[in-house]
Write a protein that holds these residues in place. Structure first.
Motif, PDB file in Angstrom:
ATOM      1  N   TYR A  24       0.019   5.201   8.002  1.00 23.28           N
ATOM      2  CA  TYR A  24       0.325   6.644   7.847  1.00 23.28           C
ATOM      3  C   TYR A  24       0.094   7.248   9.126  1.00 23.28           C
ATOM      4  O   TYR A  24      -1.059   7.258   9.500  1.00 23.28           O
ATOM      5  CB  TYR A  24      -0.497   7.051   6.881  1.00 23.28           C
ATOM      6  N   PHE A  47       3.928   1.729  -1.415  1.00 24.47           N
ATOM      7  CA  PHE A  47       4.739   1.884  -2.416  1.00 24.47           C
ATOM      8  C   PHE A  47       4.035   1.654  -3.852  1.00 24.47           C
ATOM      9  O   PHE A  47       4.608   1.580  -4.800  1.00 24.47           O
ATOM     10  CB  PHE A  47       6.058   1.428  -2.306  1.00 24.47           C
ATOM     11  N   ASP A  48       2.699   0.952  -3.612  1.00 21.40           N
ATOM     12  CA  ASP A  48       1.893   0.532  -4.716  1.00 21.40           C
ATOM     13  C   ASP A  48       2.699  -0.441  -5.441  1.00 21.40           C
ATOM     14  O   ASP A  48       3.013  -0.423  -6.727  1.00 21.40           O
ATOM     15  CB  ASP A  48       1.650   1.813  -5.849  1.00 21.40           C
ATOM     16  N   PRO A  73      -4.296   7.292   0.709  1.00 18.85           N
ATOM     17  CA  PRO A  73      -3.360   7.742   2.183  1.00 18.85           C
ATOM     18  C   PRO A  73      -4.250   8.083   3.390  1.00 18.85           C
ATOM     19  O   PRO A  73      -3.878   7.836   4.413  1.00 18.85           O
ATOM     20  CB  PRO A  73      -2.359   8.553   1.638  1.00 18.85           C
ATOM     21  N   THR A  77       3.811   8.968   2.690  1.00 15.19           N
ATOM     22  CA  THR A  77       2.527   9.255   2.347  1.00 15.19           C
ATOM     23  C   THR A  77       2.249   7.847   1.381  1.00 15.19           C
ATOM     24  O   THR A  77       3.065   7.753   0.515  1.00 15.19           O
ATOM     25  CB  THR A  77       2.023  10.621   1.355  1.00 15.19           C
ATOM     26  N   PRO A  78       1.127   6.994   1.774  1.00 13.50           N
ATOM     27  CA  PRO A  78       1.034   5.899   0.810  1.00 13.50           C
ATOM     28  C   PRO A  78       0.617   6.180  -0.369  1.00 13.50           C
ATOM     29  O   PRO A  78      -0.058   7.211  -0.701  1.00 13.50           O
ATOM     30  CB  PRO A  78       0.036   5.049   1.859  1.00 13.50           C
ATOM     31  N   ASN A  79       0.786   5.504  -1.570  1.00 13.32           N
ATOM     32  CA  ASN A  79       0.560   5.738  -2.792  1.00 13.32           C
ATOM     33  C   ASN A  79      -0.777   5.393  -2.826  1.00 13.32           C
ATOM     34  O   ASN A  79      -1.713   5.908  -3.981  1.00 13.32           O
ATOM     35  CB  ASN A  79       1.263   4.768  -3.861  1.00 13.32           C
ATOM     36  N   LEU A  80      -1.545   4.401  -2.102  1.00  6.94           N
ATOM     37  CA  LEU A  80      -2.967   3.886  -2.211  1.00  6.94           C
ATOM     38  C   LEU A  80      -3.835   4.637  -1.077  1.00  6.94           C
ATOM     39  O   LEU A  80      -3.583   4.076   0.128  1.00  6.94           O
ATOM     40  CB  LEU A  80      -3.021   2.424  -2.378  1.00  6.94           C
ATOM     41  N   ARG A 137       0.967  -1.482  -0.174  1.00  6.24           N
ATOM     42  CA  ARG A 137       0.011   0.103   0.041  1.00  6.24           C
ATOM     43  C   ARG A 137       0.886   1.178   0.049  1.00  6.24           C
ATOM     44  O   ARG A 137       0.493   2.230  -0.688  1.00  6.24           O
ATOM     45  CB  ARG A 137      -1.009   0.035   1.260  1.00  6.24           C
TER      46      ARG A 137
END
Length: 218
Positions: free
Chosen positions: A182, A95-96, A160, A155-158, A93
């Protein structure tokens, strides 16, 4: 005085160079950019340090072997926490990337211990390539574990800002129950593996100090 490598040392150096190139590439093709940075960076630094220390002058087993065993023992405890708390899906989640729990367990819980055991045997008999693996472990799962303390701020790529776990297909692989750690969303400072990250770091850093400072090749 000019120093020349033996055939065994040259072959070990070649094998280490191939690993430094192939492992990050395979990681990039199967998971994504994160393994290139973490694995590739650790392997490259380990290669350089090993080239000027253990490759030229293998260290006595009584110096390196106990620290290596302590590092991998701490690492295995650390991996237990990572698995229980969802490290692989959390990284997916963040880094996608398509990092499933199955691949996580296969590499770190099944293949990893085989490599650690054979490396311990190699260090006992002063086999050069074992020194490279040890250096890689001291730097990667050792020093690099500090990144666990940084991950909660990334910050997560998916999604967040959604605190709920997410199930989604990433590059054709369905990753279920991807948790969000996060800090700005959850309000809790934590990331899977953070509590036990110090366990492999302490003996890993001590080993690096002893190899670089206490046992310089003449």
């Amino acid at each position: 005085m000019k120093y020349s490598l033996s055939l065994t040392q040259k072959l070990s150096f070649l094998a280490a160079c191939l690993f430094t190139i192939i492992a990050p590439v395979m990681g990039y093709l199967t998971i994504g950019l994160a393994p290139v940075i973490i694995v590739g960076g650790s392997a490259l630094i380990g290669l350089l340090c090993w080239s000027f220390t253990y490759l030229r002058k293998p260290v006595e087993p009584r110096i390196i072997l106990p620290l290596f065993i302590l590092t991998v023992a701490g690492l295995q405890i650390h991996i237990v926490e990572e698995y229980l708390m969802g490290f692989a899906p959390a990284m997916s989640r963040l880094f996608d990337i398509p990092w499933s729990e199955k691949s996580f367990l296969m590499v770190f819980a099944l293949i990893g211990p085989i490599i650690y055991t054979l490396t311990s045997l190699g260090l006992y008999y002063k086999i050069p390539i074992a020194g490279f693996v040890a250096w890689f472990i001291f730097i990667g799962p050792g020093v690099a574990e500090f990144t666990h303390f940084i991950f909660p701020f990334i910050t997560p790529n998916l999604l967040p800002h959604n605190p709920r776990s997410l199930t989604a297909a990433i590059e054709g692989t369905v990753i279920p129950e991807m948790p969000n750690f996060y800090f700005r969303t959850t309000g809790h400072y934590y990331f899977p593996g953070m509590w036990t990250a110090i366990l492999p770091m302490v003996p890993g850093c001590l080993a690096i100090y002893r190899l670089l400072i206490k046992n310089k090749p003449t």
